[in-house]
Design a protein around this motif. Structure first.
Motif, PDB file in Angstrom:
ATOM      1  N   VAL A 160      11.704  -4.668  -4.971  1.00  0.00           N
ATOM      2  CA  VAL A 160      11.579  -4.287  -6.370  1.00  0.00           C
ATOM      3  C   VAL A 160      10.137  -3.867  -6.597  1.00  0.00           C
ATOM      4  N   LYS A 161       9.934  -2.635  -7.051  1.00  0.00           N
ATOM      5  CA  LYS A 161       8.598  -2.182  -7.426  1.00  0.00           C
ATOM      6  C   LYS A 161       8.290  -2.742  -8.807  1.00  0.00           C
ATOM      7  N   LEU A 162       7.106  -3.330  -8.954  1.00  0.00           N
ATOM      8  CA  LEU A 162       6.735  -3.984 -10.202  1.00  0.00           C
ATOM      9  C   LEU A 162       5.688  -3.177 -10.956  1.00  0.00           C
ATOM     10  N   ASN A 163       5.814  -3.152 -12.276  1.00  0.00           N
ATOM     11  CA  ASN A 163       4.753  -2.541 -13.075  1.00  0.00           C
ATOM     12  C   ASN A 163       3.593  -3.533 -13.172  1.00  0.00           C
ATOM     13  N   ASP A 164       2.495  -3.107 -13.772  1.00  0.00           N
ATOM     14  CA  ASP A 164       1.297  -3.948 -13.819  1.00  0.00           C
ATOM     15  C   ASP A 164       1.531  -5.264 -14.558  1.00  0.00           C
ATOM     16  N   SER A 165       2.283  -5.213 -15.650  1.00  0.00           N
ATOM     17  CA  SER A 165       2.546  -6.435 -16.420  1.00  0.00           C
ATOM     18  C   SER A 165       3.371  -7.433 -15.617  1.00  0.00           C
ATOM     19  N   ALA A 166       4.422  -6.945 -14.987  1.00  0.00           N
ATOM     20  CA  ALA A 166       5.268  -7.821 -14.167  1.00  0.00           C
ATOM     21  C   ALA A 166       4.464  -8.412 -13.015  1.00  0.00           C
ATOM     22  N   ALA A 167       3.611  -7.598 -12.409  1.00  0.00           N
ATOM     23  CA  ALA A 167       2.785  -8.083 -11.300  1.00  0.00           C
ATOM     24  C   ALA A 167       1.800  -9.145 -11.772  1.00  0.00           C
ATOM     25  N   ALA A 168       1.221  -8.949 -12.954  1.00  0.00           N
ATOM     26  CA  ALA A 168       0.276  -9.943 -13.477  1.00  0.00           C
ATOM     27  C   ALA A 168       0.974 -11.279 -13.707  1.00  0.00           C
ATOM     28  N   ILE A 169       2.194 -11.228 -14.205  1.00  0.00           N
ATOM     29  CA  ILE A 169       2.939 -12.466 -14.455  1.00  0.00           C
ATOM     30  C   ILE A 169       3.363 -13.111 -13.137  1.00  0.00           C
ATOM     31  N   LEU A 170       4.017 -12.350 -12.266  1.00  0.00           N
ATOM     32  CA  LEU A 170       4.493 -12.934 -11.004  1.00  0.00           C
ATOM     33  C   LEU A 170       3.344 -13.397 -10.119  1.00  0.00           C
ATOM     34  N   PRO A 189       0.807  -1.227   0.000  1.00  0.00           N
ATOM     35  CA  PRO A 189       0.000   0.000   0.000  1.00  0.00           C
ATOM     36  C   PRO A 189       0.843   1.281   0.000  1.00  0.00           C
ATOM     37  N   ALA A 190       1.941   1.279   0.722  1.00  0.00           N
ATOM     38  CA  ALA A 190       2.772   2.486   0.789  1.00  0.00           C
ATOM     39  C   ALA A 190       3.352   2.850  -0.578  1.00  0.00           C
TER      40      ALA A 190
END
Length: 92
Positions: free
Chosen positions: A36-46, A22-23
């Protein structure tokens, strides 16, 4: 190092944790030395990486979730190869 294939099964390396932060207002990959801050695509994959699903199954799930997106297979393979090179994941 061998090429990443659709039959490989990715899992996060020991000590790594994928979660919503959240922060940061984004998904992150936490590990003992940092984050590591993830973009939306990386988050969807991981978010699909659970140590049980093959890359082919991850691609299928993402195609179902994002039917309008082209090139999902290539994007997933490319991202997971980078994640492996950075030692975020292991492939089995």
């Amino acid at each position: 190092m061998s090429e990443t294939t659709l039959n490989d099964i990715p899992q996060l390396r020991r000590g790594f944790r994928f979660q919503w932060e959240p922060a940061q207002n984004c998904h992150v990959l936490l590990y003992p030395e940092g984050m590591v801050k993830l973009n939306d695509s990386a988050a969807a994959i991981l978010g699909q990486v659970d140590g049980d699903r093959s890359i082919a199954a991850i691609v299928a799930a993402l195609r179902e979730r994002f039917p309008e997106s082209d090139g999902i297979e290539e994007d997933v393979l490319e991202f997971l190869e980078v994640a492996r090179e950075r030692s975020w994941i292991e492939l089995h």
